[in-house]
Write a protein that holds these residues in place. Structure first.
Motif, PDB file in Angstrom:
ATOM      1  N   SER A  65       0.822  -1.211   0.000  1.00 19.72           N
ATOM      2  CA  SER A  65       0.000   0.000   0.000  1.00 19.72           C
ATOM      3  C   SER A  65       0.860   1.266   0.000  1.00 19.72           C
ATOM      4  O   SER A  65       0.344   2.363   0.176  1.00 19.72           O
ATOM      5  N   GLY A  66       2.161   1.100  -0.217  1.00 18.24           N
ATOM      6  CA  GLY A  66       3.077   2.245  -0.189  1.00 18.24           C
ATOM      7  C   GLY A  66       3.138   2.976  -1.514  1.00 18.24           C
ATOM      8  O   GLY A  66       2.233   2.880  -2.355  1.00 18.24           O
ATOM      9  N   ASP A  67       4.247   3.682  -1.727  1.00 13.04           N
ATOM     10  CA  ASP A  67       4.387   4.559  -2.893  1.00 13.04           C
ATOM     11  C   ASP A  67       4.379   3.814  -4.222  1.00 13.04           C
ATOM     12  O   ASP A  67       4.134   4.420  -5.269  1.00 13.04           O
ATOM     13  N   THR A  68       4.676   2.503  -4.207  1.00 10.32           N
ATOM     14  CA  THR A  68       4.716   1.747  -5.459  1.00 10.32           C
ATOM     15  C   THR A  68       3.327   1.316  -5.922  1.00 10.32           C
ATOM     16  O   THR A  68       3.152   0.930  -7.081  1.00 10.32           O
ATOM     17  N   ASN A  69       2.329   1.363  -5.039  1.00 12.16           N
ATOM     18  CA  ASN A  69       0.974   0.962  -5.421  1.00 12.16           C
ATOM     19  C   ASN A  69       0.438   1.919  -6.492  1.00 12.16           C
ATOM     20  O   ASN A  69       0.637   3.129  -6.417  1.00 12.16           O
ATOM     21  N   LEU A  70      -0.265   1.383  -7.478  1.00 13.26           N
ATOM     22  CA  LEU A  70      -0.738   2.210  -8.588  1.00 13.26           C
ATOM     23  C   LEU A  70      -1.722   3.287  -8.133  1.00 13.26           C
ATOM     24  O   LEU A  70      -1.772   4.374  -8.711  1.00 13.26           O
ATOM     25  N   VAL A  71      -2.520   3.011  -7.110  1.00 10.83           N
ATOM     26  CA  VAL A  71      -3.431   4.033  -6.599  1.00 10.83           C
ATOM     27  C   VAL A  71      -2.631   5.183  -5.995  1.00 10.83           C
ATOM     28  O   VAL A  71      -2.891   6.367  -6.279  1.00 10.83           O
ATOM     29  N   ALA A  72      -1.648   4.848  -5.167  1.00  8.53           N
ATOM     30  CA  ALA A  72      -0.802   5.882  -4.560  1.00  8.53           C
ATOM     31  C   ALA A  72      -0.057   6.670  -5.637  1.00  8.53           C
ATOM     32  O   ALA A  72       0.065   7.904  -5.554  1.00  8.53           O
ATOM     33  N   ARG A  73       0.431   5.970  -6.674  1.00  8.81           N
ATOM     34  CA  ARG A  73       1.134   6.652  -7.760  1.00  8.81           C
ATOM     35  C   ARG A  73       0.196   7.577  -8.536  1.00  8.81           C
ATOM     36  O   ARG A  73       0.579   8.675  -8.950  1.00  8.81           O
ATOM     37  N   ALA A  74      -1.051   7.146  -8.738  1.00  9.52           N
ATOM     38  CA  ALA A  74      -2.018   7.971  -9.452  1.00  9.52           C
ATOM     39  C   ALA A  74      -2.332   9.242  -8.668  1.00  9.52           C
ATOM     40  O   ALA A  74      -2.399  10.338  -9.245  1.00  9.52           O
ATOM     41  N   ILE A  75      -2.526   9.107  -7.359  1.00 12.03           N
ATOM     42  CA  ILE A  75      -2.811  10.276  -6.517  1.00 12.03           C
ATOM     43  C   ILE A  75      -1.627  11.242  -6.556  1.00 12.03           C
ATOM     44  O   ILE A  75      -1.794  12.463  -6.731  1.00 12.03           O
ATOM     45  N   ALA A  76      -0.414  10.697  -6.406  1.00 13.92           N
ATOM     46  CA  ALA A  76       0.784  11.544  -6.403  1.00 13.92           C
ATOM     47  C   ALA A  76       0.974  12.230  -7.750  1.00 13.92           C
ATOM     48  O   ALA A  76       1.324  13.418  -7.811  1.00 13.92           O
ATOM     49  N   ALA A  77       0.735  11.509  -8.842  1.00 11.24           N
ATOM     50  CA  ALA A  77       0.903  12.089 -10.176  1.00 11.24           C
ATOM     51  C   ALA A  77      -0.123  13.187 -10.423  1.00 11.24           C
ATOM     52  O   ALA A  77       0.190  14.226 -11.015  1.00 11.24           O
ATOM     53  N   PHE A  78      -1.360  12.969  -9.959  1.00  9.64           N
ATOM     54  CA  PHE A  78      -2.394  13.997 -10.117  1.00  9.64           C
ATOM     55  C   PHE A  78      -2.000  15.255  -9.349  1.00  9.64           C
ATOM     56  O   PHE A  78      -2.101  16.372  -9.876  1.00  9.64           O
ATOM     57  N   ARG A  79      -1.536  15.094  -8.114  1.00 13.61           N
ATOM     58  CA  ARG A  79      -1.164  16.262  -7.304  1.00 13.61           C
ATOM     59  C   ARG A  79       0.044  16.982  -7.911  1.00 13.61           C
ATOM     60  O   ARG A  79       0.136  18.213  -7.852  1.00 13.61           O
ATOM     61  N   GLY A 106      -7.021  -5.108 -13.080  1.00 17.80           N
ATOM     62  CA  GLY A 106      -7.299  -4.706 -11.704  1.00 17.80           C
ATOM     63  C   GLY A 106      -6.539  -3.478 -11.239  1.00 17.80           C
ATOM     64  O   GLY A 106      -7.132  -2.485 -10.804  1.00 17.80           O
ATOM     65  N   GLY A 107      -5.212  -3.512 -11.329  1.00 17.31           N
ATOM     66  CA  GLY A 107      -4.405  -2.387 -10.876  1.00 17.31           C
ATOM     67  C   GLY A 107      -4.636  -1.143 -11.704  1.00 17.31           C
ATOM     68  O   GLY A 107      -4.717  -0.024 -11.176  1.00 17.31           O
ATOM     69  N   SER A 108      -4.784  -1.313 -13.024  1.00 12.41           N
ATOM     70  CA  SER A 108      -5.046  -0.177 -13.902  1.00 12.41           C
ATOM     71  C   SER A 108      -6.406   0.434 -13.602  1.00 12.41           C
ATOM     72  O   SER A 108      -6.567   1.662 -13.606  1.00 12.41           O
ATOM     73  N   ALA A 109      -7.408  -0.420 -13.361  1.00  6.97           N
ATOM     74  CA  ALA A 109      -8.736   0.081 -13.029  1.00  6.97           C
ATOM     75  C   ALA A 109      -8.711   0.843 -11.713  1.00  6.97           C
ATOM     76  O   ALA A 109      -9.387   1.867 -11.562  1.00  6.97           O
ATOM     77  N   ASP A 110      -7.940   0.350 -10.752  1.00  7.47           N
ATOM     78  CA  ASP A 110      -7.818   1.042  -9.463  1.00  7.47           C
ATOM     79  C   ASP A 110      -7.189   2.422  -9.650  1.00  7.47           C
ATOM     80  O   ASP A 110      -7.639   3.411  -9.059  1.00  7.47           O
ATOM     81  N   ALA A 111      -6.147   2.513 -10.482  1.00 11.26           N
ATOM     82  CA  ALA A 111      -5.497   3.797 -10.752  1.00 11.26           C
ATOM     83  C   ALA A 111      -6.464   4.755 -11.431  1.00 11.26           C
ATOM     84  O   ALA A 111      -6.510   5.950 -11.103  1.00 11.26           O
ATOM     85  N   LEU A 131      -5.950  14.455 -18.610  1.00 14.74           N
ATOM     86  CA  LEU A 131      -6.067  13.349 -17.658  1.00 14.74           C
ATOM     87  C   LEU A 131      -5.687  12.032 -18.331  1.00 14.74           C
ATOM     88  O   LEU A 131      -5.013  11.183 -17.728  1.00 14.74           O
ATOM     89  N   SER A 132      -6.094  11.851 -19.588  1.00 15.85           N
ATOM     90  CA  SER A 132      -5.749  10.634 -20.327  1.00 15.85           C
ATOM     91  C   SER A 132      -4.245  10.529 -20.560  1.00 15.85           C
ATOM     92  O   SER A 132      -3.670   9.433 -20.487  1.00 15.85           O
ATOM     93  N   ASP A 133      -3.601  11.654 -20.848  1.00 15.81           N
ATOM     94  CA  ASP A 133      -2.147  11.647 -21.015  1.00 15.81           C
ATOM     95  C   ASP A 133      -1.462  11.224 -19.723  1.00 15.81           C
ATOM     96  O   ASP A 133      -0.497  10.431 -19.745  1.00 15.81           O
ATOM     97  N   LEU A 134      -1.950  11.736 -18.597  1.00 15.57           N
ATOM     98  CA  LEU A 134      -1.396  11.347 -17.302  1.00 15.57           C
ATOM     99  C   LEU A 134      -1.636   9.861 -17.040  1.00 15.57           C
ATOM    100  O   LEU A 134      -0.744   9.145 -16.577  1.00 15.57           O
ATOM    101  N   ALA A 135      -2.832   9.387 -17.381  1.00 13.42           N
ATOM    102  CA  ALA A 135      -3.167   7.973 -17.190  1.00 13.42           C
ATOM    103  C   ALA A 135      -2.229   7.073 -17.977  1.00 13.42           C
ATOM    104  O   ALA A 135      -1.779   6.031 -17.485  1.00 13.42           O
ATOM    105  N   ALA A 136      -1.911   7.473 -19.220  1.00 18.33           N
ATOM    106  CA  ALA A 136      -1.036   6.658 -20.073  1.00 18.33           C
ATOM    107  C   ALA A 136       0.354   6.516 -19.472  1.00 18.33           C
ATOM    108  O   ALA A 136       1.021   5.495 -19.676  1.00 18.33           O
ATOM    109  N   ARG A 137       0.801   7.527 -18.744  1.00 17.61           N
ATOM    110  CA  ARG A 137       2.127   7.443 -18.119  1.00 17.61           C
ATOM    111  C   ARG A 137       2.121   6.482 -16.926  1.00 17.61           C
ATOM    112  O   ARG A 137       3.175   5.986 -16.531  1.00 17.61           O
ATOM    113  N   LEU A 138       0.945   6.214 -16.376  1.00 16.83           N
ATOM    114  CA  LEU A 138       0.843   5.279 -15.249  1.00 16.83           C
ATOM    115  C   LEU A 138       0.805   3.827 -15.720  1.00 16.83           C
ATOM    116  O   LEU A 138       1.250   2.924 -15.014  1.00 16.83           O
ATOM    117  N   GLY A 139       0.272   3.590 -16.925  1.00 16.95           N
ATOM    118  CA  GLY A 139       0.187   2.225 -17.436  1.00 16.95           C
ATOM    119  C   GLY A 139      -0.630   2.185 -18.705  1.00 16.95           C
ATOM    120  O   GLY A 139      -1.523   3.016 -18.915  1.00 16.95           O
TER     121      GLY A 139
END
Length: 293
Positions: A65-79, A106-111, A131-139
């Motif tokens: 659940s730390g910084d490597t989790n895709l949800v945490a990465r998505a929140i950090a990237a958005f901010r 699963g992980g992509s949907a969570d992000a 937002l889509s451009d940011l999403a593409a950088r996550l996965g």
């Protein structure tokens, strides 16, 4: 205490997936018909002083659940992209209802759910293109999961064509609880320059139209995945025998197999059959999500 903000992360299913080219950067160009099921992880949040993430649910064990989790990465990237958009921190709680490394995003949907949640709390307008451009950088799958409705995906998954119409169908998902790494499947892929998807019928409103079209398509990742995890092929064969099954095929890079059905009753009857054959498998049936109004 404030009511939680809730966003769902629906399962992503590749009904057809053609690998059309190996690119110079080592990735592959794909063409895929992507749909989403009413089966989902759930992300909820309440305002807090800082961002935090807790993971619960049947498929939470072993997930970081730390910084490597895709949800945490998505929140950090958005901010990082929109630092003043969401004024408060968020205490996030992710309920993992979907199997991990299962070819259903699963992980992509969570992000994607995390990005949608941040937009819903934003004090400023966020352009969907940015937002889509940011999403593409996550996965590669995150942009499609932002849409969470029937679409055609091309390129590495960033070129999306949402479908205005789609027939009402029900899907059964079966996973043997064997994780399968996407990289391992691609390493076993023999042909990297397969022909693209045929043109979809228009309008696409009847199940029989989709069934005829799907008969001319494949999942190019299924043969190498079956070599790595032979039980995938056994599930496909068993599910194809279920009454009313239009198509049985592996989704994405595996190991989840789907069956398409015209009615809820047929899908749930097939679910009972599959659970009886293999009680240790994850089996779930649901309607497909239709195009956004």
């Amino acid at each position: 205490m404030a009511d939680p903000i809730i966003h769902i992360a629906p399962a992503k299913i590749n009904l057809a997936l053609h690998v059309t080219r190996r690119r110079e950067d080592g990735f592959h160009d794909l063409e895929s018909l992507v749909v989403f099921a009413a089966l989902a992880d759930e992300l909820e949040a309440v305002p807090d002083t800082v961002d935090s993430l807790t993971i619960v649910g049947p498929f939470s064990p072993g997930l970081a659940s730390g910084d490597t989790n895709l949800v945490a990465r998505a929140i950090a990237a958005f901010r990082a992209r929109w630092p003043d958009a969401v004024a408060t921190g968020l205490a996030l709680r992710l309920t993992k209802n979907l199997p991990v490394a299962a070819g259903i995003g699963g992980g992509s949907a969570d992000a994607a759910a995390a990005l949608r949640l941040m937009v819903s709390q934003s004090g400023q307008a966020i352009a969907m293109s940015e937002l889509s451009d940011l999403a593409a950088r996550l996965g590669a799958d995150v942009p499609a999961c932002l849409v969470s409705a029937p679409l055609l995906a091309r390129g590495v998954g960033e070129l999306l064509e949402p479908l205005p119409e789609f027939p009402e169908l029900h899907i059964l998902l079966v996973n043997p609880m064997v994780p399968l790494a996407t990289a391992d499947v691609f390493r076993r892929l023999r042909a990297h320059d397969n022909y693209p998807l045929p043109a979809l019928p228009s309008p696409l409103t009847r199940p029989v139209q989709l069934g005829i079209w799907l008969a001319e398509t494949r999942n190019d990742l299924q043969p190498p995945a079956v070599k790595l995890v032979p039980v995938i092929g056994e599930i496909v064969d068993h599910l194809a025998l279920a009454q009313g099954c239009m198509l049985a095929r592996m989704s994405g890079s595996g190991a989840t197999v789907f069956g398409l059905f015209g009615s809820s009753g047929q899908a749930h009857q097939a679910a009972q059959m599959m659970r009886a054959q293999n009680p240790e498998h994850w089996v779930a049936a649901a309607p497909l999500l239709l195009p956004h109004a």
